[in-house]
Design a protein around this motif. Structure first.
Motif, short mmCIF file in Angstrom:
data_model
loop_
_atom_site.label_atom_id
_atom_site.label_comp_id
_atom_site.label_asym_id
_atom_site.label_seq_id
_atom_site.Cartn_x
_atom_site.Cartn_y
_atom_site.Cartn_z
N ASN A 181 0.81 -1.21 0.00
CA ASN A 181 0.00 0.00 0.00
C ASN A 181 0.85 1.26 0.00
N GLN A 182 2.02 1.21 0.63
CA GLN A 182 2.91 2.37 0.61
C GLN A 182 3.30 2.73 -0.82
N LYS A 183 3.48 1.71 -1.65
CA LYS A 183 3.85 1.95 -3.04
C LYS A 183 2.75 2.65 -3.83
N ALA A 184 1.52 2.59 -3.32
CA ALA A 184 0.39 3.21 -4.02
C ALA A 184 0.27 4.71 -3.72
N TRP A 185 1.01 5.18 -2.71
CA TRP A 185 1.00 6.62 -2.42
C TRP A 185 1.78 7.35 -3.51
N GLU A 186 1.24 8.47 -3.98
CA GLU A 186 1.88 9.26 -5.02
C GLU A 186 2.13 10.67 -4.50
N THR A 187 3.29 11.23 -4.80
CA THR A 187 3.62 12.59 -4.38
C THR A 187 4.08 13.40 -5.59
N TYR A 188 3.70 14.67 -5.60
CA TYR A 188 4.04 15.57 -6.71
C TYR A 188 4.43 16.93 -6.14
N ASP A 189 5.62 17.40 -6.50
CA ASP A 189 6.10 18.71 -6.09
C ASP A 189 5.89 19.64 -7.29
N LEU A 190 4.81 20.40 -7.28
CA LEU A 190 4.34 21.08 -8.48
C LEU A 190 4.68 22.57 -8.48
N LYS A 191 5.26 23.01 -9.59
CA LYS A 191 5.52 24.42 -9.87
C LYS A 191 5.09 24.70 -11.30
N PRO A 192 4.86 25.97 -11.63
CA PRO A 192 4.58 26.30 -13.04
C PRO A 192 5.72 25.79 -13.91
N ASN A 193 5.44 24.92 -14.86
CA ASN A 193 6.53 24.26 -15.60
C ASN A 193 6.92 24.98 -16.88
N ASP A 194 6.37 26.20 -17.09
CA ASP A 194 6.76 26.95 -18.29
C ASP A 194 7.90 27.92 -18.02
N TYR A 195 8.49 27.82 -16.83
CA TYR A 195 9.67 28.64 -16.54
C TYR A 195 10.92 27.96 -17.08
N PHE A 196 12.00 28.71 -17.08
CA PHE A 196 13.29 28.22 -17.54
C PHE A 196 14.07 27.65 -16.35
N TYR A 197 14.49 26.40 -16.46
CA TYR A 197 15.28 25.75 -15.42
C TYR A 197 16.63 25.38 -16.01
N PRO A 198 17.69 26.13 -15.69
CA PRO A 198 18.99 25.88 -16.35
C PRO A 198 19.51 24.48 -16.11
N GLU A 199 19.22 23.89 -14.92
CA GLU A 199 19.70 22.54 -14.64
C GLU A 199 19.11 21.55 -15.63
N ARG A 200 17.92 21.89 -16.16
CA ARG A 200 17.24 20.98 -17.07
C ARG A 200 17.44 21.38 -18.53
N ASP A 201 17.53 22.68 -18.80
CA ASP A 201 17.40 23.18 -20.16
C ASP A 201 18.70 23.58 -20.85
N ILE A 202 19.72 24.02 -20.10
CA ILE A 202 20.95 24.51 -20.74
C ILE A 202 21.86 23.34 -21.11
N ALA A 203 22.49 23.47 -22.27
CA ALA A 203 23.48 22.48 -22.73
C ALA A 203 22.93 21.07 -22.69
N GLY A 204 21.69 20.94 -23.14
CA GLY A 204 21.09 19.62 -23.16
C GLY A 204 20.78 19.08 -21.79
N GLY A 205 20.74 19.98 -20.79
CA GLY A 205 20.40 19.54 -19.44
C GLY A 205 21.54 18.83 -18.74
N LYS A 206 22.78 19.18 -19.06
CA LYS A 206 23.93 18.48 -18.48
C LYS A 206 24.46 19.14 -17.21
N LEU A 207 23.76 20.16 -16.71
CA LEU A 207 24.25 20.84 -15.52
C LEU A 207 23.89 20.12 -14.23
N ALA A 208 23.12 19.08 -14.32
CA ALA A 208 22.74 18.34 -13.12
C ALA A 208 22.53 16.89 -13.50
N PRO A 209 22.78 15.96 -12.57
CA PRO A 209 22.56 14.54 -12.86
C PRO A 209 21.08 14.23 -13.03
#
Length: 373
Positions: A181-209
């Protein structure tokens, strides 16, 4: 836990088990005490910041009994102080997280000085007044703020955080469920996703693992299905809560959404709810179709648009745009204005929720045309 986590846990518990009146007005230590404190590397000497204010919030506003609160940090089996439960590094900021032994409370480190200074110096008084006037506020309930009143080698080297906040654990009750039952719990950390996130978007997203990028932005793959009244109450409360964040120039906060199957509440008793005075989105709102229980709170409101880091990142984005590093990148969630962030955040909440229209069907869905006789 590793040795580092155990020593950090010990220093946190040392502050928690001080008398409730111990805070930043502690008696000044002698020279030898300063020297020993300075050479602390992992187990930093911590005190409660504005202990009376947080005690008032706990006891009078949120109705958390002081004995219940203190006992949450003891081993339930031995009745003694014990290690906190480490749940690792859950954020891009490098924060470390623990839960109390009974999972009722979550402890988060604030390793970045500008975050903890913004909370203590700019937001805390407004936060406390808002909570007193709105006990059902969805801003996460921060029950203690711990800090190191002296300069330490550990804080200077970054080997251990010198600020922590203790807050409610909206996932309380999950650990009491079976493993399946613990596996059935779902969590979501939600922010407006139309912003620019350099860790994800710059240089193919290579700034973070990948492990970090996976946590950077969540997307809820469904709709929150509640009644019109429940939606209006939720949006009104979030609007009120984000209004004080906007006034403090805070950005980058998130909606932490939890859902678990409603069937769990009918199997072997109800799922336990977080401690203190209840409010619908803490104790759980049942979806219209009866399939899910939802919980929700607002988290991570420690980033100020005024912070030097925000200005630096704004300059970084402009530099990338100037160098034509791919397409032009829009504002980041940490560099946009607080007014715009609130607007996009509320729009995200609006889009997240599905309510029935006047025909009783979910709004936005195509209706089946009437068949003529």
């Amino acid at each position: 836990m590793g040795r580092r986590q155990r020593l950090i846990s010990t220093s946190i518990l040392g502050a928690i088990f001080k008398t409730s009146h111990s805070d930043d007005r502690d008696k000044r230590p002698n020279l030898l005490g300063h020297i020993f404190a300075f050479f602390s590397v992992f187990s930093l000497p911590l005190s409660r910041y504005r202990a009376e204010l947080f005690r008032h919030l706990r006891n009078q506003i949120w109705e958390i009994e002081e004995e219940e609160y203190t006992e949450s940090f003891r081993s339930p089996s031995k009745g003694k102080r014990t290690d906190l439960i480490s749940i690792g590094d859950l954020g891009y900021s490098g924060s470390t997280f623990f839960t109390s032994p009974n999972s009722k409370f979550l402890i988060k480190s604030l390793p970045r000085a500008f975050e903890q200074s913004f909370f203590r110096q700019r937001l805390l008084d407004t936060y406390a007044e808002h909570m007193k006037a709105n006990p059902a506020s969805l801003l996460v309930r921060i029950t203690d703020c711990l800090y190191s009143p002296r300069t330490t080698l550990g804080a200077l080297l970054g080997t251990a955080p010198d600020h922590h906040i203790v807050m409610e654990n909206i996932l309380y009750g999950k650990s009491s469920c079976s493993k399946d039952n613990q596996k059935a719990w779902e969590t979501y950390d939600l922010k407006p996703n139309d912003y620019f996130y350099p860790e994800r978007d710059i240089a193919g997203g290579k700034l973070a693992p990948e492990s970090v990028k996976e946590r950077l932005i969540d997307e809820f793959p469904d709709k929150v299905r509640v009644t019109i009244d429940e939606k209006e109450q939720l949006v009104a409360q979030i609007t009120s809560d984000t209004k004080i964040l906007k006034a403090a120039n805070a950005v980058d906060y998130s909606l932490f959404l939890v859902r678990y199957p409603a069937s769990m509440s009918s199997e072997g008793g109800k799922v336990p709810v977080p401690p203190g005075k209840g409010s619908p989105w803490r104790t759980g709102v049942t979806s219209r179709d009866g399939k899910w229980i939802y919980r929700a709170i607002l988290l991570d409101f420690f980033w100020s648009k005024d912070a030097l880091q925000a200005h630096a990142m704004t300059g970084l984005v402009k530099t990338f745009n100037f160098l034509k590093c791919g397409k032009d990148h829009g504002p980041m969630s940490i560099t946009t204005t607080s007014d715009e962030y609130q607007t996009r955040f509320l729009q995200m909440v609006e889009n997240l929720i599905e309510v029935p229209d006047s025909t009783g069907q979910p709004a936005g869905e195509l209706r089946t045309p009437l068949v003529e006789a």
